[in-house]
Write an enzyme that holds these catalytic residues in place. Structure first.
Site, PDB file in Angstrom:
ATOM      1  N   GLU A  12      56.712  30.407  44.519  1.00 16.90           N
ATOM      2  CA  GLU A  12      56.621  31.424  45.562  1.00 16.90           C
ATOM      3  C   GLU A  12      56.963  30.832  46.933  1.00 16.90           C
ATOM      4  OE1 GLU A  12      52.989  34.148  43.758  1.00 16.90           O
ATOM      5  OE2 GLU A  12      52.512  32.348  44.852  1.00 16.90           O
ATOM      6  N   GLY A  78      49.102  41.876  40.433  1.00 17.65           N
ATOM      7  CA  GLY A  78      49.205  42.918  39.409  1.00 17.65           C
ATOM      8  C   GLY A  78      48.902  44.272  40.033  1.00 17.65           C
ATOM      9  N   MET A 199      44.323  36.537  42.644  1.00 21.02           N
ATOM     10  CA  MET A 199      43.273  35.552  42.402  1.00 21.02           C
ATOM     11  C   MET A 199      42.878  34.708  43.620  1.00 21.02           C
ATOM     12  SD  MET A 199      44.563  34.433  38.567  1.00 21.02           S
ATOM     13  CE  MET A 199      43.112  33.453  38.177  1.00 21.02           C
ATOM     14  N   GLU A 200      43.407  34.997  44.805  1.00 19.06           N
ATOM     15  CA  GLU A 200      43.133  34.105  45.944  1.00 19.06           C
ATOM     16  C   GLU A 200      42.788  34.798  47.263  1.00 19.06           C
ATOM     17  OE1 GLU A 200      46.292  34.042  44.432  1.00 19.06           O
ATOM     18  OE2 GLU A 200      45.819  32.507  42.955  1.00 19.06           O
ATOM     19  N   ASP A 223      53.570  42.614  37.953  1.00 19.44           N
ATOM     20  CA  ASP A 223      53.163  43.144  36.641  1.00 19.44           C
ATOM     21  C   ASP A 223      52.188  44.277  36.893  1.00 19.44           C
ATOM     22  OD1 ASP A 223      51.530  40.320  37.152  1.00 19.44           O
ATOM     23  OD2 ASP A 223      50.227  41.958  36.565  1.00 19.44           O
TER      24      ASP A 223
HETATM   25  N1  SAH Z   1      52.035  31.245  35.202  1.00 17.90           N
HETATM   26  C1  SAH Z   1      51.278  30.540  36.206  1.00 17.90           C
HETATM   27  C2  SAH Z   1      49.903  31.080  36.330  1.00 17.90           C
HETATM   28  C3  SAH Z   1      49.859  32.216  37.221  1.00 17.90           C
HETATM   29  S1  SAH Z   1      48.262  32.866  37.477  1.00 17.90           S
HETATM   30  C4  SAH Z   1      51.251  29.094  35.868  1.00 17.90           C
HETATM   31  O1  SAH Z   1      51.481  28.785  34.725  1.00 17.90           O
HETATM   32  O2  SAH Z   1      50.990  28.298  36.761  1.00 17.90           O
HETATM   33  C5  SAH Z   1      48.696  34.310  38.317  1.00 17.90           C
HETATM   34  C6  SAH Z   1      49.012  34.197  39.779  1.00 17.90           C
HETATM   35  O3  SAH Z   1      49.635  35.384  40.207  1.00 17.90           O
HETATM   36  C7  SAH Z   1      47.776  34.051  40.625  1.00 17.90           C
HETATM   37  O4  SAH Z   1      48.075  33.233  41.709  1.00 17.90           O
HETATM   38  C8  SAH Z   1      47.449  35.491  41.047  1.00 17.90           C
HETATM   39  O5  SAH Z   1      47.087  35.569  42.412  1.00 17.90           O
HETATM   40  C9  SAH Z   1      48.725  36.298  40.806  1.00 17.90           C
HETATM   41  N2  SAH Z   1      48.665  37.422  39.864  1.00 17.90           N
HETATM   42  C10 SAH Z   1      49.767  38.124  39.483  1.00 17.90           C
HETATM   43  N3  SAH Z   1      49.451  39.067  38.593  1.00 17.90           N
HETATM   44  C11 SAH Z   1      48.113  38.994  38.388  1.00 17.90           C
HETATM   45  C12 SAH Z   1      47.216  39.708  37.540  1.00 17.90           C
HETATM   46  N4  SAH Z   1      47.645  40.657  36.715  1.00 17.90           N
HETATM   47  N5  SAH Z   1      45.900  39.354  37.551  1.00 17.90           N
HETATM   48  C13 SAH Z   1      45.481  38.367  38.375  1.00 17.90           C
HETATM   49  N6  SAH Z   1      46.300  37.653  39.182  1.00 17.90           N
HETATM   50  C14 SAH Z   1      47.612  37.942  39.199  1.00 17.90           C
END
Ligand code: SAH
Length: 256
Positions: A12, A78, A199-200, A223
């Site tokens: 990002e 999301g 998540m932040e 998503d």
């Molecule tokens: N694929 C990544 C993990 C991503 S976790 C890896 O392997 O490192 C998801 C990240 O996107 C988090 O930072 C969160 O803030 C955001 N996010 C996007 N969609 C989300 C959802 N459906 N639920 C929670 N967080 C989501």
């Protein structure tokens, strides 16, 4: 006045780093920070990592070690609100922690010690972010961004939109339609109309409240927090979200 730009994931942030003039990489608290200038203004680009604790550590370091005057978060989320689609942009007006629950000692979602469940974002910074997001989505380049998904974005007749409202954070990647519905429904019944989950952001909003620093956040919807959330996710971040972050934040910095 230095502006901090936070992202959760390196993908990002990557496109923004390329625009930095006089870039300087510093390690602190096990994290890489990039100091430099964007559009002629001093910035620190920082990775929050994933989840509320990691984000709070980064936000605290940005104040204590880098003395930033304000923070802006850019990332993905999301979509759970009605009509909040993949490829749309959400600018947070307020944040709430959907996994905070000290009931019955405190009302559900209230953060103990703060007498509130919602933390407000800075109105002026948020308005600049919305303006930059709308300008980008209306541009030819913005249309291209979404098309570059090559069919991975569900064919919706509607053009991508900018939404403003409540965003919820918690230490869960929400990836089941039933969970997203339940989360939205219980919050809505209590008067919290949530547009998106991530998540932040709420952690950074709380740290900014503690230090009296203005905070704003822009999230591209990657998503629908449903059963296919994990499938859409990596390709979307790589191809679309980085481009959104780049253009929206450059537009924002120009107007700051
Ligand atoms: N694929 C990544 C993990 C991503 S976790 C890896 O392997 O490192 C998801 C990240 O996107 C988090 O930072 C969160 O803030 C955001 N996010 C996007 N969609 C989300 C959802 N459906 N639920 C929670 N967080 C989501």
């Amino acid at each position: 006045m230095t502006t901090a730009i936070l992202s959760a994931l390196p993908e990002e942030q990557s496109s923004l780093v390329q625009h930095l003039s006089h870039p300087q990489r510093l390690m602190h608290a096990g994290r890489a920070f990039w100091r430099g200038e964007l559009q002629g203004r001093p910035v620190v680009l920082a990775l929050s990592g994933i989840g509320k604790v990691a984000a709070a550590t980064t936000a605290t370091a940005l104040v204590e070690r880098f003395g930033v005057a304000r923070m802006v978060f850019t990332g993905v989320a999301g979509g759970v609100g009605e009509g909040v689609q993949v490829g749309d942009v959400v600018v947070a007006s307020e944040y709430l922690q959907h996994d905070m629950d000290a009931s019955p000692l405190f009302p559900r979602w209230e953060v103990p010690g703060y007498a509130r469940s919602r933390f407000a974002c800075d109105a002026a910074l948020s308005a600049l972010l919305s303006g930059a997001a709308r300008a980008y989505l209306a541009s030819a380049e913005g249309q291209l961004g979404l098309n570059s998904m090559g069919g991975q974005v569900p064919a919706t007749s509607a053009a991508p939109r900018v939404h403003e409202g409540l965003v919820a954070s918690g230490d869960r990647f929400v990836c089941a339609a039933s969970e997203a519905l339940h989360l939205r429904g219980t919050l809505q019944a209590a008067g919290h109309d949530v547009l998106a989950v991530e998540m932040e952001g709420a952690a950074v909003a709380q740290v900014c409240q503690d230090y009296g620093r203005p905070f704003a956040a822009v999230r591209t919807i990657s998503d629908r927090a449903d059963d296919t959330a994990h499938v859409d996710f990596p390709a979307f971040v790589r191809t679309v979200a980085t481009r959104y972050a780049e253009h929206i934040l450059l537009g924002f910095m120009q107007k700051l």
